[in-house]
Write a protein that holds these residues in place. Structure first.
Motif, PDB file in Angstrom:
ATOM      1  N   UNK A 380      27.979  67.102  28.358  1.00  0.00           N
ATOM      2  CA  UNK A 380      27.092  66.021  28.775  1.00  0.00           C
ATOM      3  C   UNK A 380      27.837  64.700  28.818  1.00  0.00           C
ATOM      4  N   UNK A 381      28.779  64.504  27.888  1.00  0.00           N
ATOM      5  CA  UNK A 381      29.558  63.271  27.893  1.00  0.00           C
ATOM      6  C   UNK A 381      30.422  63.184  29.147  1.00  0.00           C
ATOM      7  N   UNK A 382      31.005  64.300  29.541  1.00  0.00           N
ATOM      8  CA  UNK A 382      31.787  64.313  30.776  1.00  0.00           C
ATOM      9  C   UNK A 382      30.904  63.991  31.980  1.00  0.00           C
ATOM     10  N   UNK A 383      29.693  64.551  31.997  1.00  0.00           N
ATOM     11  CA  UNK A 383      28.793  64.299  33.116  1.00  0.00           C
ATOM     12  C   UNK A 383      28.411  62.825  33.196  1.00  0.00           C
ATOM     13  N   UNK A 384      28.147  62.203  32.034  1.00  0.00           N
ATOM     14  CA  UNK A 384      27.800  60.774  32.038  1.00  0.00           C
ATOM     15  C   UNK A 384      28.977  59.933  32.512  1.00  0.00           C
ATOM     16  N   UNK A 385      30.187  60.294  32.095  1.00  0.00           N
ATOM     17  CA  UNK A 385      31.368  59.548  32.537  1.00  0.00           C
ATOM     18  C   UNK A 385      31.562  59.672  34.045  1.00  0.00           C
ATOM     19  N   UNK A 386      31.343  60.874  34.563  1.00  0.00           N
ATOM     20  CA  UNK A 386      31.478  61.082  36.008  1.00  0.00           C
ATOM     21  C   UNK A 386      30.442  60.271  36.776  1.00  0.00           C
ATOM     22  N   UNK A 387      29.193  60.316  36.337  1.00  0.00           N
ATOM     23  CA  UNK A 387      28.132  59.578  37.027  1.00  0.00           C
ATOM     24  C   UNK A 387      28.385  58.077  36.975  1.00  0.00           C
ATOM     25  N   UNK A 388      28.881  57.587  35.825  1.00  0.00           N
ATOM     26  CA  UNK A 388      29.154  56.154  35.713  1.00  0.00           C
ATOM     27  C   UNK A 388      30.292  55.741  36.631  1.00  0.00           C
ATOM     28  N   UNK A 389      31.327  56.575  36.725  1.00  0.00           N
ATOM     29  CA  UNK A 389      32.446  56.267  37.626  1.00  0.00           C
ATOM     30  C   UNK A 389      31.980  56.261  39.080  1.00  0.00           C
ATOM     31  N   UNK A 390      31.141  57.221  39.448  1.00  0.00           N
ATOM     32  CA  UNK A 390      30.631  57.248  40.823  1.00  0.00           C
ATOM     33  C   UNK A 390      29.761  56.031  41.108  1.00  0.00           C
ATOM     34  N   UNK A 391      28.945  55.642  40.136  1.00  0.00           N
ATOM     35  CA  UNK A 391      28.122  54.451  40.345  1.00  0.00           C
ATOM     36  C   UNK A 391      28.955  53.209  40.560  1.00  0.00           C
ATOM     37  N   UNK A 392      29.999  53.042  39.742  1.00  0.00           N
ATOM     38  CA  UNK A 392      30.877  51.884  39.908  1.00  0.00           C
ATOM     39  C   UNK A 392      31.618  51.943  41.242  1.00  0.00           C
ATOM     40  N   UNK A 393      32.018  53.148  41.642  1.00  0.00           N
ATOM     41  CA  UNK A 393      32.721  53.325  42.916  1.00  0.00           C
ATOM     42  C   UNK A 393      31.866  52.828  44.080  1.00  0.00           C
ATOM     43  N   UNK A 395      29.294  50.804  43.924  1.00  0.00           N
ATOM     44  CA  UNK A 395      29.064  49.363  43.803  1.00  0.00           C
ATOM     45  C   UNK A 395      30.215  48.586  44.436  1.00  0.00           C
ATOM     46  N   UNK A 396      31.432  49.057  44.216  1.00  0.00           N
ATOM     47  CA  UNK A 396      32.588  48.433  44.864  1.00  0.00           C
ATOM     48  C   UNK A 396      32.493  48.557  46.383  1.00  0.00           C
ATOM     49  N   UNK A 397      32.026  49.713  46.834  1.00  0.00           N
ATOM     50  CA  UNK A 397      31.868  49.923  48.276  1.00  0.00           C
ATOM     51  C   UNK A 397      30.889  48.905  48.864  1.00  0.00           C
ATOM     52  N   UNK A 398      29.770  48.681  48.188  1.00  0.00           N
ATOM     53  CA  UNK A 398      28.798  47.701  48.673  1.00  0.00           C
ATOM     54  C   UNK A 398      29.392  46.295  48.649  1.00  0.00           C
ATOM     55  N   UNK A 399      30.193  45.987  47.644  1.00  0.00           N
ATOM     56  CA  UNK A 399      30.828  44.668  47.585  1.00  0.00           C
ATOM     57  C   UNK A 399      31.785  44.473  48.759  1.00  0.00           C
ATOM     58  N   UNK A 400      32.507  45.527  49.129  1.00  0.00           N
ATOM     59  CA  UNK A 400      33.416  45.419  50.266  1.00  0.00           C
ATOM     60  C   UNK A 400      32.646  45.255  51.577  1.00  0.00           C
ATOM     61  N   UNK A 401      31.481  45.876  51.687  1.00  0.00           N
ATOM     62  CA  UNK A 401      30.659  45.683  52.885  1.00  0.00           C
ATOM     63  C   UNK A 401      30.249  44.223  53.022  1.00  0.00           C
ATOM     64  N   UNK A 402      29.872  43.599  51.914  1.00  0.00           N
ATOM     65  CA  UNK A 402      29.523  42.179  51.959  1.00  0.00           C
ATOM     66  C   UNK A 402      30.742  41.314  52.247  1.00  0.00           C
ATOM     67  N   UNK A 403      31.876  41.708  51.713  1.00  0.00           N
ATOM     68  CA  UNK A 403      33.110  40.936  51.932  1.00  0.00           C
ATOM     69  C   UNK A 403      33.496  40.942  53.407  1.00  0.00           C
ATOM     70  N   UNK A 404      33.297  42.069  54.092  1.00  0.00           N
ATOM     71  CA  UNK A 404      33.652  42.147  55.512  1.00  0.00           C
ATOM     72  C   UNK A 404      32.863  41.136  56.330  1.00  0.00           C
ATOM     73  N   UNK A 405      31.609  40.873  55.919  1.00  0.00           N
ATOM     74  CA  UNK A 405      30.772  39.922  56.651  1.00  0.00           C
ATOM     75  C   UNK A 405      31.181  38.477  56.394  1.00  0.00           C
ATOM     76  N   UNK A 406      31.627  38.191  55.155  1.00  0.00           N
ATOM     77  CA  UNK A 406      32.003  36.819  54.809  1.00  0.00           C
ATOM     78  C   UNK A 406      33.169  36.863  53.813  1.00  0.00           C
ATOM     79  N   UNK A 407      34.405  36.989  54.318  1.00  0.00           N
ATOM     80  CA  UNK A 407      35.571  37.077  53.417  1.00  0.00           C
ATOM     81  C   UNK A 407      35.779  35.769  52.652  1.00  0.00           C
ATOM     82  N   UNK A 408      35.979  35.891  51.338  1.00  0.00           N
ATOM     83  CA  UNK A 408      36.266  34.741  50.491  1.00  0.00           C
ATOM     84  C   UNK A 408      37.348  35.121  49.480  1.00  0.00           C
TER      85      UNK A 408
END
Length: 539
Positions: A380-393, A395-408
């Protein structure tokens, strides 16, 4: 991920046997992971055997949607697209029939009409006999009336259009199409049908060959992908190069960087030995002896593969691996010196053949996430670590989508730091740490969009385009002649390009077969579309 503490080990249960924490050595954990992967592979093989034998397969039951009701929409009113629309206002009316009541009482007055529109499809054969008058001249010669312009075959334009449309758009096999045509009363043989599909399409081939040269002039990125193919009973590869304006498919015998470079050099395969070629040879990992041997060679340019092979013979390069490396370097020299791809980015799924020296290269985030998704957590600990890594991954993807629209710049720095924290933090799950390490090794390519915001973040466009070739491969297997292979690549490329440019493929085929030229060349439409959004298909 930066504040994540190492996960506490927990007992593992496999096949009814519990492995206590004290016995969970790295070797035991590796063996458990291997066993679980093999269980999945064995089940997949069992399902495939059942499918081939035609027996009952294990059902795949998805979770019920009732267990998790959908979230309520924030907006008020009806959902988008549910508004009523007129379904007949844009229809072309071919026939109008006025209906009157059978009986009318005295004093009835006409107020108008209430329309009821019926759509139908009429498919029928139409055979025309041209009776060409024959006259005997005074000198004994015969004078025969000429055929009308455009009548050069015993099969009309409509029939040719239908045949090409059925095969290349609807994926109807040649045997079934022949049976259908004969049922409709068309007197055609299998050989005649094959010739209509394969011969006389030089104009279509020429128009397909224009797509990539024009795209590299007007585009800022290209998507690349490939899939397996069959040709003459042997394994082959179909390579897709395209973007939002076009799609180009080419089937060849090689899945290599050399083959990909040859495709990028279309329409002429040109080899150039120069300083850029020498730099590319060093980047490709050529040995010091080979590099020094060719460093003293004078600059030159060779057009065509035969001329280049003769030059390699003059340089006395007999090792096949050396000849391949030098050929790749010479093709890179052509691409880099001609400035065709100076600011053009290549988007791929990290396949090695798509990595070219001197090119902007961006990796697909969807493919990158698969390194995490394919992991099989043991606890279960491995599963939680995997899910957390995917969630962060993501989130970074969404941040890059916003960055493409307005690079700063400040936003860019935060994204880089978050990516490093995600990939370098030790989670207590060794397999996950290894997967994140692989992502970090490709850091520059995953974050290329920070330097070049015009690059897409995924390769879904190429995946969707090439999926149709995969479906066609399952229906019609492979090609049996070089001409058949070329026709399949040409018409699939033209059809996909027509869809992207808002052109009806059926109308395009009829326009080209009739020679009316009412539809501009697709390369011209690409140039116009690059100046604004593509026009949608008419409804």
């Amino acid at each position: 991920m930066s504040n994540t503490a190492p996960l506490e080990p927990q007992p593992i249960r496999i096949a009814g046997v519990e492995i206590p924490v004290a016995e969970q050595t790295p070797l035991v954990l590796s063996l458990v992971a291997i066993i679980q992967r093999q269980e999945q592979e064995l089940q997949a093989l069992r399902d495939e055997i059942q499918r081939l034998k035609g027996t009952t397969q294990r059902p795949k039951i998805r979770p019920s949607r009732l267990l998790k009701p959908p979230p309520k929409p924030d907006r008020q009113g009806k959902r988008p697209g549910s508004a009523k629309r007129s379904k007949t206002k844009d229809l072309k009316i071919d026939e109008t029939i006025v209906l009157q009541p059978e009986t009318l009482p005295p004093g009835a007055r006409l107020e108008g009409y209430r329309d009821f529109v019926v759509q139908d499809l009429v498919v029928k054969t139409h055979t025309t006999r041209y009776r060409r008058a024959v006259y005997r001249l005074a000198d004994g010669r015969l004078c025969v009336a000429p055929r009308p312009a455009g009548v050069d075959s015993h099969f009309g334009i409509g029939l040719k259009q239908y045949i090409l449309l059925q095969v290349h758009q609807n994926h109807v096999t040649q045997g079934r199409l022949l049976e259908e045509l004969r049922e409709w009363g068309v007197d055609i043989s299998a050989g005649q049908l094959s010739r209509l599909l394969l011969e006389g399409h030089e104009e279509f081939h020429a128009e397909k060959d224009e797509l990539l040269p024009v795209a590299r002039q007007i585009s800022d990125h290209l998507h690349c992908d490939d899939t397996s193919a069959r040709h003459r009973g042997c394994s082959a590869i179909c390579t897709h190069i395209g973007n939002e304006l076009f799609a180009s498919f080419t089937t060849s015998d090689s899945k290599s960087r050399l083959n990909f470079l040859r495709l990028l050099c279309q329409p002429q395969e040109q080899y150039r030995w120069c300083e850029e070629a020498q730099q590319s040879l060093e980047w490709l990992g050529a040995g010091k002896k080979l590099y020094q041997r060719l460093a003293s060679q004078p600059d030159g340019c060779w057009l065509g593969r035969e001329a280049w092979e003769q030059q390699l013979d003059q340089w006395q390069l007999t090792n096949p691996e050396h000849r391949t490396l030098v050929s790749e370097a010479a093709l890179c020299g052509t691409l880099l010196t001609e400035s065709w791809y100076a600011e053009l980015g290549l988007i791929s799924d990290d396949a090695p053949q798509f990595k070219v020296f001197g090119f902007i290269h961006g990796l697909c985030w969807v493919h990158g996430e698969r390194k995490i998704d394919r992991l099989i957590p043991l606890t279960a600990a491995h599963r939680r670590a995997k899910e957390k890594a995917q969630g962060t991954f993501w989130e970074l993807y969404e941040s890059l989508k916003q960055y493409r629209l307005k690079p700063r710049p400040a936003h860019r720095q935060r994204i880089e730091q978050r990516f490093d924290r995600l990939c370098l933090t030790k989670t207590g799950y060794p397999d996950l740490n290894a997967a994140l390490g692989l992502l970090h090794a490709k850091r520059d390519e995953f974050l290329a969009v920070l330097e070049y915001p015009h690059l897409p973040l995924h390769n879904n466009l190429a995946e969707n385009d090439i999926r149709e070739y995969a479906r066609l491969r399952k229906i019609s297997a492979g090609t049996r002649s070089d001409l058949g292979r070329r026709c399949r690549d040409t018409f699939l490329s033209l059809k996909k390009t027509c869809r992207k440019l808002g052109v009806r493929f059926s109308e395009y085929l009829r326009d080209r077969l009739a020679g009316t030229r009412g539809i501009p060349r697709l390369s011209e439409l690409m140039r116009k579309s690059s100046q604004g959004p593509p026009q949608p298909l008419p409804t």
